[in-house]
Design an enzyme around this catalytic site. Structure first.
Site, PDB file in Angstrom:
ATOM      1  N   ALA A 198       0.853  -1.205   0.000  1.00 45.43           N
ATOM      2  CA  ALA A 198       0.000   0.000   0.000  1.00 45.43           C
ATOM      3  C   ALA A 198       0.880   1.243   0.000  1.00 45.43           C
ATOM      4  CB  ALA A 198      -0.914  -0.004   1.219  1.00 45.43           C
ATOM      5  N   GLU A 199       1.988   1.189   0.735  1.00 47.96           N
ATOM      6  CA  GLU A 199       2.894   2.339   0.813  1.00 47.96           C
ATOM      7  C   GLU A 199       3.504   2.622  -0.558  1.00 47.96           C
ATOM      8  OE1 GLU A 199       5.887   1.922   3.815  1.00 47.96           O
ATOM      9  OE2 GLU A 199       6.455   4.032   3.693  1.00 47.96           O
ATOM     10  N   ARG A 200       3.965   1.568  -1.220  1.00 47.81           N
ATOM     11  CA  ARG A 200       4.621   1.762  -2.524  1.00 47.81           C
ATOM     12  C   ARG A 200       3.624   2.259  -3.554  1.00 47.81           C
ATOM     13  NH1 ARG A 200       7.761  -3.766  -1.136  1.00 47.81           N
ATOM     14  NH2 ARG A 200       9.126  -2.736   0.363  1.00 47.81           N
TER      15      ARG A 200
END
Ligand code: FAD
Length: 416
Positions: free
Chosen positions: A228-230
């Site tokens: 999700a961060e990437r």
């Protein structure tokens, strides 16, 4: 639902906003209405406070919020990272209660992953969680924890069984940042701010109920957070008309929501996103630098890269086109974009780039991007690590040499 178009969504959300958006409400009231409507996180399933919509339709929601001058869902890592992790790995209570408190801004979360000895090799982490009745006692140190000083909760990774291989004995906890035994020390960056912190944890406690994804299954949940961060760092999103910071510590919940229109928290990416090229073009025009062939060439490259990023993000939404590497590629593109913005921005403003503050040309945005530009190539897993993942998991290249995967953590040199 099957035939719902972006135009349908825009009309629906516009009608809903006419009924519900009121700049005189406070931030907490507005976020609660938005969260319960399903428009705060439209890609989540309906049973998780969403609409079950594609990202295209979710972008149409954001665009409509922006057009109407309404602020979007809470900024910060709770919404970006903890929420999708709870959707994928949480139990019913977590989906009903904890998730709602993220979407309506009652809680603010930080990410307690990295440690002094565990960054790229995150699975080497050594913060311990020891069982004590129906609680766990946590001891260890985290570092580079963005916004820890503003948050009341953390996504904590801790080692619950050192006799298992390093990826297997880790558990993912919802962690109370305001309890005794938690000390947050700011780390000052070259931007002059202290975005991130060291967090020292000494015999702090977590209840069994706050395990996300099961005991010793934290690596799977952590990977959801990292993906999700990437993906979130990549290009392709459009913002609402503004946003605010959630949780009891930031002190914004009781403010008039209309006062946050026009305030965009970038999460530290220093003015990236789809607005970067148009903003720099305007700056070049204002300073009479738009006829310099070098500047023009770089601005064209920046615009092209941004559009490619947007198309890649769109392609990633088509299952038949997906390779599995999209979040990693999105992250690499974000790093490139920030570096290119830094380069062309400084070429436009010249020696003014040495002056800090909002007075000079471009209101300090170029200086901000310049000082922050090394960040995105490090957080969320460094660029080198993204390339390793693409090489090994997508292209099938041989793995890096290292101890056998089934070696217990307690027998590895890093655990000593
Ligand atoms: C602005 C910012 C915000 C952050 N926020 C958070 C946060 O909120 N929460 C959190 O938990 N962490 C956060 N981080 C930490 C970030 O996730 C780590 O810095 C990152 O994972 C790298 O770890 P490290 O700093 O320990 O570097 P190391 O892992 O020690 O790496 C050092 C260098 O070696 C290279 N390297 C390491 N292993 C390999 C390999 N196998 N192959 C090739 N090269 C390799 C790396 O690419 C890097 O260049 C943040 C970092 C930054 C910069």
């Amino acid at each position: 639902m099957a035939n719902l178009t972006a135009e349908d969504v825009k009309a629906e959300v516009k009608a809903w906003l006419e009924e519900n958006w009121d700049p005189e409400r406070n931030v907490a009231e507005w976020w609660d209405i938005l969260a319960r409507s399903g428009y705060a996180a439209p890609t989540f399933p309906e049973e998780c406070w969403g609409k079950g919509w594609t990202r295209d339709l979710a972008m149409a929601v954001n665009e409509t919020l922006a057009e109407h001058g309404a602020i979007g869902p809470p900024a910060g890592l709770g919404y970006l990272l903890a929420a999708p992790t709870i959707v994928a790995h949480g139990n019913e209570r977590q989906k009903q209660e904890d998730l709602l408190r993220i979407l309506n801004g009652q809680d603010a979360w930080c990410q307690l992953f990295s440690e002094p000895g565990a960054g790229s090799d995150l699975a080497s982490l050594s913060t311990r969680a020891v069982k004590d009745g129906d609680e766990w006692i946590i001891t260890g140190q985290k570092v580079w924890t963005s916004t820890a000083q503003l948050t009341n909760l953390g996504m904590l990774l801790a080692r619950t069984d050192p006799s298992l291989p390093k990826h297997k004995g880790i558990t993912y906890f919802k962690f109370n940042m305001t309890q005794p035994g938690v000390e947050v020390r700011p780390l000052k960056e070259m931007t002059g701010r202290a975005l991130f912190n060291e967090v020292f944890i000494d015999a702090a406690r977590v209840h069994d109920d706050d395990i996300i994804g099961g005991v010793n299954n934290g690596w799977a949940a952590a990977n959801t957070t990292l993906m999700a961060e990437r993906a979130g760092l990549g290009t392709g999103g459009t913002g609402a008309a503004g946003n605010a910071f959630p949780g009891p510590r930031a002190g914004q919940l009781g403010d008039r929501v209309g006062d946050y229109v026009g305030k965009i928290r970038t999460g530290g990416t220093g003015g990236g996103g789809l607005f970067a090229a148009p903003r720099l073009i305007k700056l070049a025009q204002e300073l009479g630098r738009d006829d310099d062939p070098n500047v023009r060439q770089k601005l064209a490259k920046l615009y092209t890269l941004q559009q490619l990023g947007r198309f890649s993000a769109l392609r990633a939404k088509t299952p038949s086109q997906r390779t599995g590497a999209e979040p990693n590629i999105a992250k690499l593109m974000m790093s490139d974009l920030l570096r290119l913005q830094r380069e062309v921005g400084n070429e436009i403003i010249g020696a003014n780039g040495m002056i800090m503050g909002t007075e000079g040309p471009g209101s300090g945005v170029v200086q901000e991007v310049t000082l922050f530009s090394p960040g995105p190539s490090i957080y969320g897993g460094t660029d080198q690590v993204q390339r390793n993942i693409i090489g090994e998991r997508v292209l099938g290249l041989p793995k890096e040499p290292g101890p056998a995967k089934d070696t217990p953590f307690s027998e590895l040199l890093i655990s000593r």
